[in-house]
Design an enzyme around this catalytic site. Structure first.
Site, PDB file in Angstrom:
ATOM      1  N   HIS A   1       0.815  -1.219   0.000  1.00 50.26           N
ATOM      2  CA  HIS A   1       0.000   0.000   0.000  1.00 50.26           C
ATOM      3  C   HIS A   1       0.850   1.271   0.000  1.00 50.26           C
ATOM      4  CE1 HIS A   1      -3.325  -2.746   1.704  1.00 50.26           C
ATOM      5  NE2 HIS A   1      -3.426  -2.663   0.402  1.00 50.26           N
TER       6      HIS A   1
ATOM      7  N   HIS B   1      -7.825  -7.607  -7.845  1.00 49.41           N
ATOM      8  CA  HIS B   1      -8.112  -8.504  -6.714  1.00 49.41           C
ATOM      9  C   HIS B   1      -8.350  -7.590  -5.516  1.00 49.41           C
ATOM     10  CE1 HIS B   1      -5.688 -10.977  -9.459  1.00 49.41           C
ATOM     11  NE2 HIS B   1      -6.226 -12.047  -8.909  1.00 49.41           N
TER      12      HIS B   1
ATOM     13  N   GLU C   1     -13.605  -8.454  -7.724  1.00 55.09           N
ATOM     14  CA  GLU C   1     -13.467  -9.371  -6.589  1.00 55.09           C
ATOM     15  C   GLU C   1     -14.352 -10.573  -6.887  1.00 55.09           C
ATOM     16  OE1 GLU C   1     -11.618  -9.790  -3.708  1.00 55.09           O
ATOM     17  OE2 GLU C   1     -12.836 -11.608  -3.620  1.00 55.09           O
TER      18      GLU C   1
ATOM     19  N   ASP D   1      -3.207  -8.218  -7.310  1.00 56.90           N
ATOM     20  CA  ASP D   1      -2.863  -8.631  -5.941  1.00 56.90           C
ATOM     21  C   ASP D   1      -3.498  -9.985  -5.630  1.00 56.90           C
ATOM     22  OD1 ASP D   1      -1.987  -8.624  -3.333  1.00 56.90           O
ATOM     23  OD2 ASP D   1      -3.514  -7.204  -2.628  1.00 56.90           O
TER      24      ASP D   1
HETATM   25  N1  SAM Z   1      -5.900  -5.886  -2.933  1.00 60.62           N
HETATM   26  C1  SAM Z   1      -6.513  -6.038  -1.619  1.00 60.62           C
HETATM   27  C2  SAM Z   1      -5.949  -4.977  -0.725  1.00 60.62           C
HETATM   28  O1  SAM Z   1      -4.783  -4.598  -0.912  1.00 60.62           O
HETATM   29  O2  SAM Z   1      -6.655  -4.483   0.156  1.00 60.62           O
HETATM   30  C3  SAM Z   1      -6.309  -7.410  -1.046  1.00 60.62           C
HETATM   31  C4  SAM Z   1      -6.646  -8.523  -1.986  1.00 60.62           C
HETATM   32  S1  SAM Z   1      -6.405 -10.146  -1.396  1.00 60.62           S
HETATM   33  C5  SAM Z   1      -4.697 -10.347  -1.309  1.00 60.62           C
HETATM   34  C6  SAM Z   1      -6.821 -11.085  -2.834  1.00 60.62           C
HETATM   35  C7  SAM Z   1      -8.306 -11.068  -3.187  1.00 60.62           C
HETATM   36  O3  SAM Z   1      -8.475 -11.635  -4.494  1.00 60.62           O
HETATM   37  C8  SAM Z   1      -9.181 -11.897  -2.264  1.00 60.62           C
HETATM   38  O4  SAM Z   1     -10.202 -11.084  -1.732  1.00 60.62           O
HETATM   39  C9  SAM Z   1      -9.775 -12.990  -3.163  1.00 60.62           C
HETATM   40  O5  SAM Z   1     -11.105 -13.316  -2.825  1.00 60.62           O
HETATM   41  C10 SAM Z   1      -9.701 -12.346  -4.521  1.00 60.62           C
HETATM   42  N2  SAM Z   1      -9.581 -13.272  -5.666  1.00 60.62           N
HETATM   43  C11 SAM Z   1      -9.020 -14.508  -5.704  1.00 60.62           C
HETATM   44  N3  SAM Z   1      -9.004 -14.984  -6.958  1.00 60.62           N
HETATM   45  C12 SAM Z   1      -9.554 -14.031  -7.747  1.00 60.62           C
HETATM   46  C13 SAM Z   1      -9.791 -13.927  -9.146  1.00 60.62           C
HETATM   47  N4  SAM Z   1      -9.462 -14.910  -9.983  1.00 60.62           N
HETATM   48  N5  SAM Z   1     -10.362 -12.798  -9.610  1.00 60.62           N
HETATM   49  C14 SAM Z   1     -10.694 -11.779  -8.767  1.00 60.62           C
HETATM   50  N6  SAM Z   1     -10.502 -11.818  -7.427  1.00 60.62           N
HETATM   51  C15 SAM Z   1      -9.936 -12.929  -6.923  1.00 60.62           C
END
Ligand code: SAM
Length: 274
Positions: free
Chosen positions: A18, A41, A111, A157
């Site tokens: 971040h 993500h 998401e 991410d």
């Molecule tokens: N970027 C966020 C932050 O910095 O606050 C944190 C994201 S977290 C590491 C990863 C997220 O990706 C999770 O909420 C998960 O549910 C989602 N996710 C997993 N596979 C995904 C996909 N193929 N497409 C979109 N989202 C996905």
């Protein structure tokens, strides 16, 4: 999909990601023309550090918890924004980036987890500058790019739950560079062991991309692959001056996260020249 970011929000890896993402969006805001950010993500947006999930792991204590006393230095612009949110909460990438948009800018969020996507949708309901998509990140980059604004950031991410995530990520970055060459791209990745990271950066270098840097922070030498020993943030088309800013941010983070004598460190390296 087992991964839930609420267990990990505000840990050292989130702080690194971040602080660097904040610097990228701040750089985009230096030009008057509108920009867009695609957060592929997204998670749920804003995290409650008193939640059951956050309390269960306590990871934030070794992340944002170690940065509470900072009152000056390179981390302050990001920390000032973090501190503008209600006490006991921590802005994930959607909340952080939304707070940095100017009136003409836009944020697209993807998401896939049904519950987290619903939470995210509710958080930004009625916000004309934010669109929320419950769709797969890798499919979305084709559907949602190039941006109508012709400039902006795509932030990857992924949770690295699946074995081939590094390969999917390098393929997506290469595909996106072909579709939307001027995009700034950033991708967070875990450093558990050096071997998969090297394969990832080799794949990026072999894909014909230009102007790529890697920013890395590690808490200890990554010899035990069962642990999250560090993390990286790969940037394609870094804005002017970003590498220098990244160096100062990583040095400041490492000074706080250093476990004295554990072999931690940081680096900003050129993966592919301009
Ligand atoms: N970027 C966020 C932050 O910095 O606050 C944190 C994201 S977290 C590491 C990863 C997220 O990706 C999770 O909420 C998960 O549910 C989602 N996710 C997993 N596979 C995904 C996909 N193929 N497409 C979109 N989202 C996905």
């Amino acid at each position: 999909m087992n991964y839930r970011h609420a267990f990990h929000a505000a840990n050292f890896a989130d702080c690194m990601k971040h602080a660097l993402a904040h610097a990228l969006v701040a750089a985009l805001g230096r030009k008057a023309t509108p920009f867009r950010v695609l957060d592929t993500h997204a998670g749920i947006g804003l995290y409650d550090l008193q939640s059951e999930e956050a309390r269960r792991t306590g990871e934030w204590r070794d992340g944002i918890g170690l940065l509470e006393a900072i009152q000056d230095g390179p981390l302050l612009p990001w920390l000032t924004l973090v501190r503008s949110f209600p006490p006991g909460t921590y802005p994930g990438s959607p909340a952080l980036i939304r707070a940095m948009l100017r009136p003409g800018d836009h944020l697209s969020l993807c998401e896939l987890h049904p519950e987290d996507a619903a939470t995210l949708r509710a958080a930004f309901k009625g916000d004309p500058q934010v669109s929320v998509h419950r769709r797969d990140a890798y499919e979305a980059i084709t559907a949602l790019t190039p941006f109508p604004e012709r400039r902006g950031l795509v932030l990857f991410d992924p949770p690295f739950e699946v074995e081939d995530e590094f390969a999917r990520l390098s393929a997506a970055i290469a595909r996106l560079a072909q579709r939307f060459r001027p995009a700034v791209q950033a991708a967070w990745y875990p450093i558990k062991h050096r071997t998969p990271v090297r394969a990832f950066t080799d794949a990026i270098a072999a894909a014909g991309l230009r102007d790529v840097i890697g920013c890395e922070l590690w808490l200890r030498e990554p010899t035990d692959p069962r642990r999250l020993n560090g993390c990286g943030f790969l940037v394609v088309n870094p804005p002017y001056g970003f590498a220098e800013t990244a160096r100062s941010l990583l040095a400041a983070l490492q000074a706080r996260f250093d476990d004295h004598g554990s072999g931690g460190g940081w680096a900003v390296t050129e993966i592919v020249p301009e």
